[in-house]
Scaffold this motif. Structure first.
Motif, mmCIF file in Angstrom:
data_model
loop_
_atom_site.group_PDB
_atom_site.id
_atom_site.type_symbol
_atom_site.label_atom_id
_atom_site.label_comp_id
_atom_site.label_asym_id
_atom_site.label_seq_id
_atom_site.Cartn_x
_atom_site.Cartn_y
_atom_site.Cartn_z
ATOM 1 N N TYR A 95 38.793 40.170 31.474
ATOM 2 C CA TYR A 95 38.526 39.539 30.373
ATOM 3 C C TYR A 95 39.522 39.614 28.955
ATOM 4 O O TYR A 95 39.337 40.067 27.857
ATOM 5 C CB TYR A 95 37.348 39.918 29.770
ATOM 6 C CG TYR A 95 36.085 39.413 30.642
ATOM 7 C CD1 TYR A 95 35.667 38.070 30.604
ATOM 8 C CD2 TYR A 95 35.443 40.301 31.453
ATOM 9 C CE1 TYR A 95 34.710 37.752 31.453
ATOM 10 C CE2 TYR A 95 34.497 39.895 32.332
ATOM 11 C CZ TYR A 95 34.013 38.487 32.344
ATOM 12 O OH TYR A 95 33.110 38.206 33.187
ATOM 13 N N LYS A 126 39.360 33.837 33.650
ATOM 14 C CA LYS A 126 38.629 33.552 32.056
ATOM 15 C C LYS A 126 39.744 33.301 31.100
ATOM 16 O O LYS A 126 39.723 32.413 30.480
ATOM 17 C CB LYS A 126 37.831 34.789 31.767
ATOM 18 C CG LYS A 126 37.122 35.411 32.636
ATOM 19 C CD LYS A 126 36.085 35.157 33.559
ATOM 20 C CE LYS A 126 36.019 35.502 34.762
ATOM 21 N NZ LYS A 126 34.714 36.160 34.925
ATOM 22 N N ARG A 144 41.817 30.920 41.919
ATOM 23 C CA ARG A 144 42.029 32.088 42.433
ATOM 24 C C ARG A 144 43.069 32.942 41.986
ATOM 25 O O ARG A 144 43.814 33.292 43.075
ATOM 26 C CB ARG A 144 41.378 32.010 43.909
ATOM 27 C CG ARG A 144 40.221 31.452 44.184
ATOM 28 C CD ARG A 144 38.981 31.800 43.337
ATOM 29 N NE ARG A 144 38.585 33.161 43.522
ATOM 30 C CZ ARG A 144 37.947 33.956 42.622
ATOM 31 N NH1 ARG A 144 38.206 33.293 41.209
ATOM 32 N NH2 ARG A 144 37.906 35.085 42.748
ATOM 33 N N HIS A 185 35.810 49.298 33.047
ATOM 34 C CA HIS A 185 36.075 47.773 32.464
ATOM 35 C C HIS A 185 37.170 48.159 31.538
ATOM 36 O O HIS A 185 36.886 48.789 30.448
ATOM 37 C CB HIS A 185 34.529 47.326 31.980
ATOM 38 C CG HIS A 185 33.674 47.144 32.944
ATOM 39 N ND1 HIS A 185 32.975 45.894 32.980
ATOM 40 C CD2 HIS A 185 32.996 48.064 33.969
ATOM 41 C CE1 HIS A 185 32.053 45.855 34.007
ATOM 42 N NE2 HIS A 185 31.993 47.200 34.707
ATOM 43 N N THR A 236 38.284 39.647 41.838
ATOM 44 C CA THR A 236 37.483 40.166 43.064
ATOM 45 C C THR A 236 38.585 40.401 44.400
ATOM 46 O O THR A 236 38.260 41.449 44.676
ATOM 47 C CB THR A 236 36.567 38.907 43.707
ATOM 48 O OG1 THR A 236 35.904 38.300 42.300
ATOM 49 C CG2 THR A 236 35.838 39.498 44.785
ATOM 50 N N PHE A 239 29.438 33.105 34.113
ATOM 51 C CA PHE A 239 30.559 33.933 33.695
ATOM 52 C C PHE A 239 31.594 33.100 33.064
ATOM 53 O O PHE A 239 32.747 33.807 32.703
ATOM 54 C CB PHE A 239 30.996 34.394 35.009
ATOM 55 C CG PHE A 239 30.025 35.447 35.603
ATOM 56 C CD1 PHE A 239 29.866 36.783 35.217
ATOM 57 C CD2 PHE A 239 29.334 35.124 36.671
ATOM 58 C CE1 PHE A 239 29.131 37.551 35.684
ATOM 59 C CE2 PHE A 239 28.672 35.785 37.204
ATOM 60 C CZ PHE A 239 28.336 36.996 36.909
ATOM 61 N N LEU A 262 40.474 43.593 43.330
ATOM 62 C CA LEU A 262 39.391 44.985 43.508
ATOM 63 C C LEU A 262 39.254 45.165 45.022
ATOM 64 O O LEU A 262 39.320 46.414 45.424
ATOM 65 C CB LEU A 262 37.976 44.602 43.132
ATOM 66 C CG LEU A 262 37.790 44.473 41.292
ATOM 67 C CD1 LEU A 262 36.536 43.853 41.079
ATOM 68 C CD2 LEU A 262 38.007 45.807 40.833
HETATM 69 N N1 PMP Z 1 35.417 41.600 37.198
HETATM 70 C C1 PMP Z 1 34.361 41.391 36.292
HETATM 71 C C2 PMP Z 1 33.879 42.560 35.573
HETATM 72 C C3 PMP Z 1 33.881 40.255 36.248
HETATM 73 O O1 PMP Z 1 32.922 39.798 35.338
HETATM 74 C C4 PMP Z 1 34.419 38.877 37.261
HETATM 75 C C5 PMP Z 1 33.912 37.598 36.914
HETATM 76 N N2 PMP Z 1 32.628 37.579 36.679
HETATM 77 C C6 PMP Z 1 35.283 39.716 38.098
HETATM 78 C C7 PMP Z 1 35.862 40.904 37.947
HETATM 79 C C8 PMP Z 1 36.217 38.796 38.996
HETATM 80 O O2 PMP Z 1 36.721 37.590 38.413
HETATM 81 P P1 PMP Z 1 37.381 36.552 39.328
HETATM 82 O O3 PMP Z 1 36.667 35.312 39.359
HETATM 83 O O4 PMP Z 1 38.874 36.480 38.985
HETATM 84 O O5 PMP Z 1 37.326 36.915 40.892
#
Ligand code: PMP
Length: 396
Positions: free
Chosen positions: A212, A245, A253, A176, A96, A25, A99
């Motif tokens: 992203y 990203k 984090r 998304h 994460t 990722f 969410l």
């Molecule tokens: N949503 C999507 C669509 C992702 O691809 C990712 C990370 N791969 C995340 C959320 C979570 O990102 P983070 O590493 O900041 O928790």
């Protein structure tokens, strides 16, 4: 055995594996290396030399200047919702965490209390953690909505709209915001308008996942178009933002949950409940990543420099897409390869079938997911010829 045991038998406590290649990722340079953004290096040295800072706890909801500036890059500086004082935010542990906090709140309070039965729809396919985060927060009915048209290697708009039309009213939809993971396929602005129209009419709840921003087009504003359009339509919503990203701050984090509420009073009540959820989860968030982002976003010069750094990453991905397509076309590889440049962001659904993927892995030692998904950052000017020739061999 009468003593206190974590488990009595392997049946009580099976061993499970969480096999995630986190590098899948992440952004990589043309040398295949992680990249510390130059602006981040600069800001880190500002922070380390700031003698007014200390390691006291942050407030439960996080660093105020981080939360407000993060929401602003999602909604736009001139967002009427911000001016109407109905936008608030929770600093979270990555996208994460954002969410997770959003899911916990919705399970408890959305549309009545303790809504374990409300359907939560996630795209088919999606980032696999979406399913687990929502079911783990107590939602019993997490379902896929149609998104990817494998035949045409593009968005299944009719299927998507059909699911919006036929689902129960008040269902929650995880959308998304840009650079869809894993397909690299986003709705166009016209398609977003159709999606919003049905969602409004059918009283569906929007939960944007914006992991992203900047990676799809290289422009933060362009990549936030869908979120801003939905706000302008008057939706109340949540938006989980990740800075992993676009700041390259994966291990710090740093995420933000933006809340767009009906009015200021409603927002106040939402935030008070959020405070309670955070208090029992991580109590208060870590500061370093949030400080890096806040210092950057609150200085016009550093902000400009960051936008430039984001563009550097996005442009490298766009260049690799263009070159891969051109090389496949030059080789005369059967099939159409337009989707490689039509898709955006870090990921691409190559359209390679499982047999072809297996050939790539076994014979060519090029590792991609069984679905045919690749991280474009795996491509470099040094390996792109080899990858194109290998795809050609796999297909022919
Ligand atoms: N949503 C999507 C669509 C992702 O691809 C990712 C990370 N791969 C995340 C959320 C979570 O990102 P983070 O590493 O900041 O928790």
């Amino acid at each position: 055995d009468e003593s206190a045991r974590l488990s009595q038998s392997p049946d009580d406590l099976p061993s499970v594996s969480v096999s995630v290649q986190f590098s899948d990722f992440a952004y990589r340079t043309d040398e295949g290396k992680p990249w510390v953004l130059p602006v981040v290096k600069k800001v880190e040295s500002i922070i380390v030399n700031d003698t007014t800072l200390n390691h006291e706890y942050l407030p439960i909801l996080g660093l105020p200047e981080f939360r407000s500036s993060a929401s602003k890059i999602a909604l736009g500086d001139d967002s009427p919702a911000i001016q109407e004082n109905r936008v608030g935010a929770v600093q979270c542990l990555g996208g994460t965490g954002a969410l997770k906090m959003g899911a916990e709140f919705l399970r408890r309070f959305y549309n009545g209390n303790n809504n374990t039965k409300t359907p939560v729809f996630v795209s088919a396919p999606t980032w696999e953690n979406h399913n687990a985060v929502f079911s783990n927060a107590g939602f019993e009915d997490v379902r896929p909505y149609k998104y990817w048209d494998a035949q045409n290697r593009g968005l299944d708009l009719a299927g998507f709209l059909g699911d919006l039309e036929s689902c129960p009213e008040h269902s929650i939809f995880v959308l998304h915001a840009c650079a869809h993971n894993p397909t690299g396929t986003d709705p166009t602005q016209e398609q977003w308008k159709q999606i919003a129209e049905v969602m409004m009419r059918r009283k569906l709840f929007v939960f944007f996942d914006s992991a992203y921003q900047g990676f799809a087009s290289g422009s933060l504003d362009k990549d936030a178009w869908a979120v801003r359009y939905f706000v302008s339509m008057g939706f109340e919503m949540l938006c989980a933002q990740s800075f992993s990203k676009n700041f390259g701050l994966y291990n710090e984090r740093v995420g933000n949950l933006t809340i767009v509420a009906r009015d200021a009073d409603n927002l106040k009540r939402v935030l008070s409940q959020m405070e309670k959820i955070v208090r029992t989860t991580w109590s208060n968030p870590p500061s370093q990543g949030a400080r890096v982002v806040a210092v950057t976003l609150n200085s016009p010069e550093l902000f400009a420099e960051w936008k430039d750094n984001v563009k550097t990453m996005a442009d490298r991905v766009l260049l690799m897409r263009a070159q891969l397509k051109a090389k496949l076309q030059a080789l005369g590889t059967p099939g159409t390869w337009e989707h490689i440049t039509d898709q955006i962001g870090m990921f691409s659904f190559t359209g390679l079938n499982p047999n072809q993927v297996e050939y790539m892995i076994k014979e060519k030692h090029i590792y991609l997911m069984a679905s045919g998904r690749i991280n474009m950052c795996g491509l470099t000017t040094k390996n792109i010829d080899y990858v194109a020739e290998s795809i050609h061999e796999a297909v022919t």
